[in-house]
Design a protein around this motif. Sequence first.
Motif, PDB file in Angstrom:
ATOM      1  N   TYR A  77      47.278 -91.948 -44.166  1.00 31.40           N
ATOM      2  CA  TYR A  77      46.878 -92.987 -45.121  1.00 31.40           C
ATOM      3  C   TYR A  77      45.794 -92.498 -46.078  1.00 31.40           C
ATOM      4  N   GLN A  78      45.966 -91.294 -46.572  1.00 25.47           N
ATOM      5  CA  GLN A  78      45.008 -90.695 -47.503  1.00 25.47           C
ATOM      6  C   GLN A  78      45.438 -90.993 -48.949  1.00 25.47           C
ATOM      7  N   PHE A  79      44.504 -90.956 -49.860  1.00 20.01           N
ATOM      8  CA  PHE A  79      44.769 -91.070 -51.296  1.00 20.01           C
ATOM      9  C   PHE A  79      45.640 -92.285 -51.636  1.00 20.01           C
ATOM     10  N   PRO A  80      45.265 -93.494 -51.234  1.00 15.14           N
ATOM     11  CA  PRO A  80      46.096 -94.665 -51.533  1.00 15.14           C
ATOM     12  C   PRO A  80      46.246 -94.876 -53.040  1.00 15.14           C
ATOM     13  N   ILE A  81      47.454 -95.193 -53.442  1.00  9.83           N
ATOM     14  CA  ILE A  81      47.767 -95.437 -54.857  1.00  9.83           C
ATOM     15  C   ILE A  81      48.659 -96.673 -54.941  1.00  9.83           C
ATOM     16  N   TYR A  82      48.812 -97.187 -56.154  1.00  8.40           N
ATOM     17  CA  TYR A  82      49.776 -98.254 -56.406  1.00  8.40           C
ATOM     18  C   TYR A  82      50.939 -97.692 -57.199  1.00  8.40           C
ATOM     19  N   ILE A  83      52.124 -98.150 -56.832  1.00  8.92           N
ATOM     20  CA  ILE A  83      53.328 -97.845 -57.589  1.00  8.92           C
ATOM     21  C   ILE A  83      54.054 -99.152 -57.844  1.00  8.92           C
ATOM     22  N   LYS A  84      54.861 -99.177 -58.893  1.00  6.23           N
ATOM     23  CA  LYS A  84      55.736-100.322 -59.137  1.00  6.23           C
ATOM     24  C   LYS A  84      57.126 -99.945 -58.643  1.00  6.23           C
ATOM     25  N   VAL A  85      57.793-100.917 -58.042  1.00  6.57           N
ATOM     26  CA  VAL A  85      59.142-100.721 -57.521  1.00  6.57           C
ATOM     27  C   VAL A  85      60.015-101.845 -58.050  1.00  6.57           C
ATOM     28  N   MET A  86      61.227-101.500 -58.497  1.00  2.00           N
ATOM     29  CA  MET A  86      62.159-102.508 -58.962  1.00  2.00           C
ATOM     30  C   MET A  86      63.533-102.264 -58.337  1.00  2.00           C
ATOM     31  N   ARG A  87      64.105-103.317 -57.752  1.00  2.00           N
ATOM     32  CA  ARG A  87      65.470-103.243 -57.228  1.00  2.00           C
ATOM     33  C   ARG A  87      66.425-103.358 -58.418  1.00  2.00           C
ATOM     34  N   CYS A  88      67.442-102.488 -58.431  1.00  2.00           N
ATOM     35  CA  CYS A  88      68.372-102.470 -59.563  1.00  2.00           C
ATOM     36  C   CYS A  88      69.666-103.222 -59.304  1.00  2.00           C
ATOM     37  N   SER A  89      70.074-103.361 -58.066  1.00  5.21           N
ATOM     38  CA  SER A  89      71.329-104.050 -57.770  1.00  5.21           C
ATOM     39  C   SER A  89      71.337-104.547 -56.332  1.00  5.21           C
ATOM     40  N   THR A  90      72.288-105.417 -56.039  1.00  2.06           N
ATOM     41  CA  THR A  90      72.553-105.838 -54.666  1.00  2.06           C
ATOM     42  C   THR A  90      74.031-105.603 -54.416  1.00  2.06           C
ATOM     43  N   PRO A  91      74.536-105.444 -53.255  1.00  2.74           N
ATOM     44  CA  PRO A  91      73.867-105.575 -51.973  1.00  2.74           C
ATOM     45  C   PRO A  91      73.212-104.292 -51.502  1.00  2.74           C
ATOM     46  N   SER A  92      73.185-103.265 -52.310  1.00  2.00           N
ATOM     47  CA  SER A  92      72.613-101.980 -51.901  1.00  2.00           C
ATOM     48  C   SER A  92      71.179-102.145 -51.425  1.00  2.00           C
ATOM     49  N   GLN A  93      70.839-101.479 -50.333  1.00  2.00           N
ATOM     50  CA  GLN A  93      69.489-101.532 -49.780  1.00  2.00           C
ATOM     51  C   GLN A  93      68.617-100.375 -50.282  1.00  2.00           C
ATOM     52  N   HIS A  94      69.153 -99.566 -51.193  1.00  2.00           N
ATOM     53  CA  HIS A  94      68.381 -98.399 -51.623  1.00  2.00           C
ATOM     54  C   HIS A  94      68.479 -98.129 -53.121  1.00  2.00           C
ATOM     55  N   ASP A  95      68.864 -99.121 -53.901  1.00  2.00           N
ATOM     56  CA  ASP A  95      68.974 -98.925 -55.342  1.00  2.00           C
ATOM     57  C   ASP A  95      67.690 -99.389 -56.017  1.00  2.00           C
ATOM     58  N   PHE A  96      66.689 -98.503 -56.018  1.00  2.00           N
ATOM     59  CA  PHE A  96      65.375 -98.811 -56.576  1.00  2.00           C
ATOM     60  C   PHE A  96      64.987 -97.793 -57.631  1.00  2.00           C
ATOM     61  N   ILE A  97      64.142 -98.228 -58.562  1.00  2.00           N
ATOM     62  CA  ILE A  97      63.437 -97.307 -59.440  1.00  2.00           C
ATOM     63  C   ILE A  97      61.950 -97.506 -59.191  1.00  2.00           C
ATOM     64  N   TYR A  98      61.179 -96.480 -59.512  1.00  2.00           N
ATOM     65  CA  TYR A  98      59.754 -96.451 -59.178  1.00  2.00           C
ATOM     66  C   TYR A  98      58.948 -96.033 -60.409  1.00  2.00           C
ATOM     67  N   GLN A  99      57.695 -96.470 -60.437  1.00  2.00           N
ATOM     68  CA  GLN A  99      56.793 -96.077 -61.520  1.00  2.00           C
ATOM     69  C   GLN A  99      55.390 -95.896 -60.946  1.00  2.00           C
ATOM     70  N   TYR A 100      54.773 -94.763 -61.275  1.00  2.00           N
ATOM     71  CA  TYR A 100      53.380 -94.547 -60.902  1.00  2.00           C
ATOM     72  C   TYR A 100      52.554 -95.518 -61.721  1.00  2.00           C
ATOM     73  N   ALA A 101      51.809 -96.407 -61.062  1.00  2.00           N
ATOM     74  CA  ALA A 101      51.150 -97.518 -61.743  1.00  2.00           C
ATOM     75  C   ALA A 101      49.664 -97.291 -62.009  1.00  2.00           C
ATOM     76  N   GLU A 102      49.208 -96.055 -61.925  1.00  2.00           N
ATOM     77  CA  GLU A 102      47.796 -95.764 -62.156  1.00  2.00           C
ATOM     78  C   GLU A 102      47.647 -94.724 -63.260  1.00  2.00           C
ATOM     79  N   THR A 103      46.404 -94.504 -63.659  1.00  2.00           N
ATOM     80  CA  THR A 103      46.158 -93.520 -64.711  1.00  2.00           C
ATOM     81  C   THR A 103      45.400 -92.298 -64.211  1.00  2.00           C
ATOM     82  N   ARG A 104      45.066 -92.259 -62.934  1.00  2.00           N
ATOM     83  CA  ARG A 104      44.336 -91.098 -62.408  1.00  2.00           C
ATOM     84  C   ARG A 104      45.307 -90.048 -61.874  1.00  2.00           C
TER      85      ARG A 104
END
Length: 117
Positions: A77-104
């Motif tokens: 649990y080192q270097f905690p960060i925030y990311i944004k996650v968006m589900r792209c479709s259903t019923p798939s359990q793994h269809d996601f896109i991600y975005q690094y939500a910080e500026t550091r």
Amino acid sequence: MILRPNNTVICDTRQMIANGGPWFRFAGKAGNKLLDTCPPPHSCGSHIGFWSNATMPSEVGVATQVRAYGSWTSGCYQFPIYIKVMRCSTPSQHDFIYQYAETRELCNNSFCGMKVE
């Protein structure tokens, strides 16, 4: 440690900040979803591998902010960060896109993926 062919480590956050914070998805050998368990240090092509055990969004098209962590020699649990996650479709359990939500920038790090069928 798994390194890239030129024996350098990855710095995902630096590249993402330089490119304006694009959304990304896992594909190919990286798998198809952000890793949901702590990887060993020096995994995923870099020193610090980011992962998240957060609940991923269930609604399609809604960006959700989740916490991700870096795995390092001093723990999971080192270097905690925030990311944004968006589900792209259903019923798939793994269809996601991600975005690094910080500026550091945190280097040397990479986002770890896993293959989910």
